[in-house]
Every structure is written in structure tokens, then in C-alpha cells.
Design a protein around this motif. Sequence first.
Motif, PDB file in Angstrom:
ATOM      1  N   LYS A   1      -2.135  -4.785  -6.353  1.00 54.51           N
ATOM      2  CA  LYS A   1      -3.454  -4.775  -6.867  1.00 54.51           C
ATOM      3  C   LYS A   1      -4.390  -6.085  -6.606  1.00 54.51           C
ATOM      4  CE  LYS A   1      -1.017  -2.419 -10.526  1.00 54.51           C
ATOM      5  NZ  LYS A   1      -0.626  -2.288 -12.062  1.00 54.51           N
ATOM      6  N   HIS A   2      -5.702  -5.571  -6.739  1.00 51.25           N
ATOM      7  CA  HIS A   2      -6.826  -6.612  -6.548  1.00 51.25           C
ATOM      8  C   HIS A   2      -7.641  -6.330  -7.825  1.00 51.25           C
ATOM      9  CE1 HIS A   2      -5.595  -8.121  -2.692  1.00 51.25           C
ATOM     10  NE2 HIS A   2      -5.229  -6.922  -2.438  1.00 51.25           N
ATOM     11  N   ALA A   3      -7.090  -6.935  -9.078  1.00 55.27           N
ATOM     12  CA  ALA A   3      -7.856  -6.493 -10.241  1.00 55.27           C
ATOM     13  C   ALA A   3      -9.288  -6.945 -10.328  1.00 55.27           C
ATOM     14  CB  ALA A   3      -7.116  -6.777 -11.523  1.00 55.27           C
ATOM     15  N   GLY A   4      -9.509  -7.831  -9.573  1.00 62.83           N
ATOM     16  CA  GLY A   4     -11.080  -8.444  -9.779  1.00 62.83           C
ATOM     17  C   GLY A   4     -12.079  -7.648  -9.175  1.00 62.83           C
ATOM     18  N   VAL A   5     -11.629  -6.871  -8.293  1.00 59.80           N
ATOM     19  CA  VAL A   5     -12.541  -5.812  -7.486  1.00 59.80           C
ATOM     20  C   VAL A   5     -12.225  -4.155  -7.823  1.00 59.80           C
ATOM     21  CG1 VAL A   5     -13.478  -7.687  -5.774  1.00 59.80           C
ATOM     22  CG2 VAL A   5     -11.281  -5.972  -5.441  1.00 59.80           C
ATOM     23  N   GLY A   6     -11.320  -4.236  -8.719  1.00 60.04           N
ATOM     24  CA  GLY A   6     -10.747  -2.844  -9.059  1.00 60.04           C
ATOM     25  C   GLY A   6     -10.182  -2.065  -7.962  1.00 60.04           C
ATOM     26  N   GLN A   7      -9.384  -2.716  -6.930  1.00 60.16           N
ATOM     27  CA  GLN A   7      -9.058  -1.937  -5.749  1.00 60.16           C
ATOM     28  C   GLN A   7      -7.694  -2.392  -5.902  1.00 60.16           C
ATOM     29  OE1 GLN A   7     -11.331  -3.093  -2.405  1.00 60.16           O
ATOM     30  NE2 GLN A   7     -13.170  -2.742  -3.436  1.00 60.16           N
ATOM     31  N   THR A   8      -6.793  -1.472  -4.865  1.00 62.13           N
ATOM     32  CA  THR A   8      -5.587  -1.661  -4.605  1.00 62.13           C
ATOM     33  C   THR A   8      -5.340  -1.269  -3.058  1.00 62.13           C
ATOM     34  OG1 THR A   8      -4.698  -1.082  -6.819  1.00 62.13           O
ATOM     35  CG2 THR A   8      -3.068  -0.804  -5.156  1.00 62.13           C
ATOM     36  N   ILE A   9      -4.266  -2.094  -2.641  1.00 67.53           N
ATOM     37  CA  ILE A   9      -3.840  -1.748  -1.268  1.00 67.53           C
ATOM     38  C   ILE A   9      -2.433  -1.028  -1.088  1.00 67.53           C
ATOM     39  CG2 ILE A   9      -3.290  -2.640   1.173  1.00 67.53           C
ATOM     40  CD1 ILE A   9      -6.194  -2.981   0.370  1.00 67.53           C
ATOM     41  N   GLY A  10      -2.108  -0.034  -0.533  1.00 68.46           N
ATOM     42  CA  GLY A  10      -1.007   0.593  -0.436  1.00 68.46           C
ATOM     43  C   GLY A  10      -0.355   0.517   0.957  1.00 68.46           C
ATOM     44  N   GLN A  11       0.851   0.184   1.080  1.00 75.85           N
ATOM     45  CA  GLN A  11       1.522  -0.019   2.206  1.00 75.85           C
ATOM     46  C   GLN A  11       2.895   1.173   2.320  1.00 75.85           C
ATOM     47  OE1 GLN A  11      -1.060  -2.263   4.155  1.00 75.85           O
ATOM     48  NE2 GLN A  11       0.769  -1.470   5.082  1.00 75.85           N
ATOM     49  N   THR A  12       2.922   2.140   3.005  1.00 77.22           N
ATOM     50  CA  THR A  12       3.943   3.277   3.222  1.00 77.22           C
ATOM     51  C   THR A  12       4.737   3.034   4.365  1.00 77.22           C
ATOM     52  OG1 THR A  12       2.488   4.441   1.732  1.00 77.22           O
ATOM     53  CG2 THR A  12       4.431   5.660   2.840  1.00 77.22           C
ATOM     54  N   SER A  13       6.066   3.191   4.138  1.00 76.34           N
ATOM     55  CA  SER A  13       6.890   3.300   5.366  1.00 76.34           C
ATOM     56  C   SER A  13       8.124   4.269   4.936  1.00 76.34           C
ATOM     57  CB  SER A  13       7.623   1.723   5.594  1.00 76.34           C
ATOM     58  OG  SER A  13       8.271   1.141   4.713  1.00 76.34           O
ATOM     59  N   VAL A  14       8.945   4.675   5.984  1.00 78.47           N
ATOM     60  CA  VAL A  14       9.960   5.651   5.818  1.00 78.47           C
ATOM     61  C   VAL A  14      11.240   4.618   5.676  1.00 78.47           C
ATOM     62  CG1 VAL A  14      11.435   7.106   7.024  1.00 78.47           C
ATOM     63  CG2 VAL A  14       9.115   7.405   7.299  1.00 78.47           C
ATOM     64  N   SER A  15      12.123   4.872   4.650  1.00 78.08           N
ATOM     65  CA  SER A  15      13.289   4.456   4.479  1.00 78.08           C
ATOM     66  C   SER A  15      14.532   5.235   4.559  1.00 78.08           C
ATOM     67  CB  SER A  15      13.371   3.969   2.945  1.00 78.08           C
ATOM     68  OG  SER A  15      13.580   5.052   1.996  1.00 78.08           O
ATOM     69  N   LYS A  16      14.423   6.524   4.738  1.00 77.47           N
ATOM     70  CA  LYS A  16      15.483   7.394   5.167  1.00 77.47           C
ATOM     71  C   LYS A  16      14.943   8.601   5.779  1.00 77.47           C
ATOM     72  CE  LYS A  16      18.652   5.865   1.182  1.00 77.47           C
ATOM     73  NZ  LYS A  16      19.199   6.578   0.093  1.00 77.47           N
ATOM     74  N   TYR A  17      15.564   9.153   6.640  1.00 83.01           N
ATOM     75  CA  TYR A  17      15.206  10.224   7.324  1.00 83.01           C
ATOM     76  C   TYR A  17      16.323  11.178   8.149  1.00 83.01           C
ATOM     77  CZ  TYR A  17      15.671   7.413  11.411  1.00 83.01           C
ATOM     78  OH  TYR A  17      16.101   6.488  12.338  1.00 83.01           O
ATOM     79  N   LYS A  18      16.413  12.056   7.908  1.00 86.14           N
ATOM     80  CA  LYS A  18      17.329  13.269   8.562  1.00 86.14           C
ATOM     81  C   LYS A  18      16.805  14.759   8.842  1.00 86.14           C
ATOM     82  CE  LYS A  18      22.084  15.295   8.005  1.00 86.14           C
ATOM     83  NZ  LYS A  18      23.020  15.608   7.015  1.00 86.14           N
ATOM     84  N   GLU A  19      16.625  15.092  10.138  1.00 86.29           N
ATOM     85  CA  GLU A  19      15.822  16.181  10.432  1.00 86.29           C
ATOM     86  C   GLU A  19      16.786  16.967  11.454  1.00 86.29           C
ATOM     87  OE1 GLU A  19      11.766  17.823  12.174  1.00 86.29           O
ATOM     88  OE2 GLU A  19      11.682  15.945  11.160  1.00 86.29           O
ATOM     89  N   THR A  20      17.195  18.264  11.592  1.00 83.52           N
ATOM     90  CA  THR A  20      17.860  18.828  12.478  1.00 83.52           C
ATOM     91  C   THR A  20      16.958  20.208  12.698  1.00 83.52           C
ATOM     92  OG1 THR A  20      19.906  18.229  12.067  1.00 83.52           O
ATOM     93  CG2 THR A  20      19.719  20.010  13.412  1.00 83.52           C
ATOM     94  N   ILE A  21      16.550  20.512  13.919  1.00 78.35           N
ATOM     95  CA  ILE A  21      15.743  21.830  14.415  1.00 78.35           C
ATOM     96  C   ILE A  21      16.469  22.445  15.296  1.00 78.35           C
ATOM     97  CG2 ILE A  21      13.653  22.878  14.987  1.00 78.35           C
ATOM     98  CD1 ILE A  21      12.160  20.296  14.465  1.00 78.35           C
ATOM     99  N   LYS A  22      16.990  23.887  14.677  1.00 82.31           N
ATOM    100  CA  LYS A  22      17.918  24.425  15.623  1.00 82.31           C
ATOM    101  C   LYS A  22      17.002  25.986  15.965  1.00 82.31           C
ATOM    102  CE  LYS A  22      22.366  23.697  14.147  1.00 82.31           C
ATOM    103  NZ  LYS A  22      23.758  23.733  13.679  1.00 82.31           N
ATOM    104  N   ILE A  23      16.540  26.042  17.406  1.00 83.98           N
ATOM    105  CA  ILE A  23      15.989  27.169  18.030  1.00 83.98           C
ATOM    106  C   ILE A  23      17.012  28.097  18.867  1.00 83.98           C
ATOM    107  CG2 ILE A  23      13.855  27.958  18.848  1.00 83.98           C
ATOM    108  CD1 ILE A  23      12.312  25.323  17.621  1.00 83.98           C
ATOM    109  N   GLY A  24      17.347  29.059  18.499  1.00 81.12           N
ATOM    110  CA  GLY A  24      18.175  29.707  19.517  1.00 81.12           C
ATOM    111  C   GLY A  24      19.278  28.956  19.992  1.00 81.12           C
TER     112      GLY A  24
END
Length: 477
Positions: free
Chosen positions: A96-119
Amino acid sequence: MKTKIILTLLIICLLIPTTSIATPLEFVGGVQNEHQYEEIVFITGQPIKFVGSYSASEKVKNEEESVTYKFKLQSEDPKVLGKLDRTVTYVTSLSKHAGVGQTIGQTSVSKYKETIKIGSDTYNLTDYQFSKSDIIDQRPASDFYSGNIKGRKYYDYNKSQGNVIIDITGGNVGYENFWGSTETQIIDHIITADIGQNSFQGSYTHQVSDSMTKSLRYSENDASFSSFHGGHIRVTEKNVVSKYDYRLSKSHGSISLSQDMVPRLERLIVPKFRDVNGHWAEEDIKKLYSLDVFEGGNTTFSPDTPITRLDFTKAIMKASDIRTSMEETKKTRRRRNQPEEVSYFKDIAISNEDYKYVKSAVDSNIIAGISKDLFGPKKSLKRSEAIVILVRALGFETRAPNPGYMTSFSDDKDIPNWAKDSIYVAKELNLLEGDKANRINPNGILTRAEASDLIVRFLEFLEKDLQRDYRDNIIEF
């Protein structure tokens, strides 16, 4: 917000359920309603539509939020044997940067699992690199934000028989206020598949927009013998639209998706004023009274009397649903040795039930006193003052041209220098227009009827114009 942090700050404060916010699920262009989710998958080099169920759960702790999405999908086409199982958790940290009324957000992935089966083929996600950064500008009437995205997915093909890499680049824009919210994502994907004889390269772009809007609709009373003719309903609607444009080695084209939530209906109180029937501002006055934005007597509203500084300030705070910074004294206790709060102004006491609106408006830089220690609550408001308040509530006061310009109104010379920027911006936003002679009478006293017209235009901007700019003008669907 969810991981895109559109409304993370509001979630932290109010613990709003994740599914209530107009933000696209994940970053793959899918759409959803209350029960079903669908997206297009291109990992084989051909578009395949998957449908099924989803869930989203979130955890908020201090300045960090994590959101976990789970999808169980299958191919919509029964001729294509396809299944997709995905679980992914995104973590957003806020600065937060309260003096200017703005916020910076940083997003990342912490966990993932994906399986795609086609035929007979299986694609397993073995690595997911993801980085997203947002800037949120918190303005009194609405939050505005924009973000950038980079990522890369690595899939193993049939247990080390090959691999598929998807590079991700894009961004998002959005806003959120009481009357609506929209987030639009535009993300490019480049696919490189090294899978033997079926190897290919290609690309696709998804444009997806999730919107929530609240609108007022009038409902006639079907009964002939009733104490009222009809009343307004507040309708909350939410829908998601998506468009995929793809160019792969085996095919190219466009696919559009759309889903709507079931609207939510809320009946509002019915005004019974006897002095607004047939008045040019009758419809606006009744709308604002139904929303509890304006008050009046049991049978009178006095539309042609001047509006006071206090009444207009209170109406703007209510119309925007801006949270007041002062809680009711009944719900708070002053700590021992803590100095008693003192009113900002001598002419409105803390004990006044409307002081909290004034305090919040001053804290938000929407309005100032008529002097250092006087607010002038009963003083009439000029048209130019009202317009400045509206534009400041949006945070758009800096959007005027460099000094030296003239507005398009015929009485431009009568506009005070301190109001010129706001009046220029208000005209551009269609918040006001001139009379038949193209005058706005900036120094004239604003009536309660004229205030109603201004505030309804303000609400329509929050409800409709922002959505048009953040969705309709970006995505062609």
C-alpha cells in the motif's frame, strides 16, 4: 479481488465471497455461471471445448491473499474423449502507498497440478512459471486498476515422449464500484509442441471480460386499488463473455463463449411525494429517494428549493456507497487516555448523525470547508461546486488539458478558475450539458431537482459508461 486483485482491499475489509466479484476465473479465457464452466483448449493443435464444474476458495491474511481454483472438465463433443483436471493456487501480496491512494499487487503461483487426457494422449503440467503485477488506484467513488502478465507452462507428453510449451503474455484492466465492476483480460499464447510426427507451432489470443452491473427498473403495480402505483427494483446482473482468436498449423479461426448468472432482484421503498408529479426531474427524484440517496418529508420533496452543502455531500456519499471513515459512536469505545475526537468544523458537531458523511468526504478530498473551521452545512451550493465534487469523487480532476484552454460553453468566462478543469472533464463524461443557449450558469445556485439530475448522470456513468469503456470498446463480441 481474486488473484487479479481487483478488489482485494475490499475483500480484506468485508470478506466478500469470491464468486461475487466480477473477475474472470483463472487466466485461460473460460466463462462460467453458477454451476457450469467452459473453456477452449488448444494443446493438440485443434480447438476443443471443455465443460464441467469449478470451485474457487480464498484465504486472506494481512496483506496477502491466496486463491485456489479447481476444475473438473470433459470434452463437450462426445466424439472426442477428453478430460481435464486442474488445481492451481495464486498468491497476491499487496504493497500500500496510502499517501497517493494506490496499491501495488504482485501475484505468483504457489501450487499447481494439471492433467489433460485426449484420446490415448496425456499431457501433464510439470512446471508453471507465472508473474503478474497490478497497480490499483483507489478513488472515492471507484477503484481503477491495470496489470501485466508473463508466464510459461511446461507439459510432459505421454511420459517423456515429448513436450508442449505455452508462453503467456498479456494484461488486464478493470474497475470496481458499488454500481458495477468489470475486468477485461487480453492474453496471447504461443504454443510450441515437440511431440514427434504431430509437432507444431501456433498461437492464440483470448479476450475475456467479466462484468457485474446494478440497474434500476420500474415495475407497475398490477392492482387497481392500491396505495401506490408502482416502484423501482434494483437488478444485479453478472455475465462473462470470451473470444478466442487462434492460428495454428492445422486450423485458424475465432470462437466466442458467453455465460450469464441469474439476476438478483431487490425491491426499493416507494416515494409518495405530492410536489414532484409532472416535474421535469420527477423520475430522477423518485429513483434517488428509492435508493435512500435523498430524503424528503412524508409528502414533499421541494424540488425547486436550493440544495445545501450538507445534503449534497451526504447524497454523493450515499450514491457512491463510499464507506464513511467514522463508525457510529454506539459501536466504538474510546480507549483510556485517548483524546476525544474533535469535529473538523465548528458548525457541525460529531454528535450530528450526518457528520460521518462530511468527515469522509473531507478525508477523501471530495469537498472542503468554506473556511478553515467552517463547513457551511446549511449554505446553498453553487453548480460549479457540485460539479467539482462529482469529478473529485471519480478521481478524474487531473484529466483536463494543460492550462490555457477554453470549455465549449458560451459562458466559459464566468467559470471560476478552480472549477474549470472539473467542468471540462464533466462535459467530456456527459455528466452535464448546457441549456438552450449552451450555458451552464456555473455560479448559479443548484436546486434539489438539478442536483437529482446531476447525481443520476453520475450513477449512470458508474453503471454503464465504465462498462462500455472497459469491455465493449475492447472486445468485439
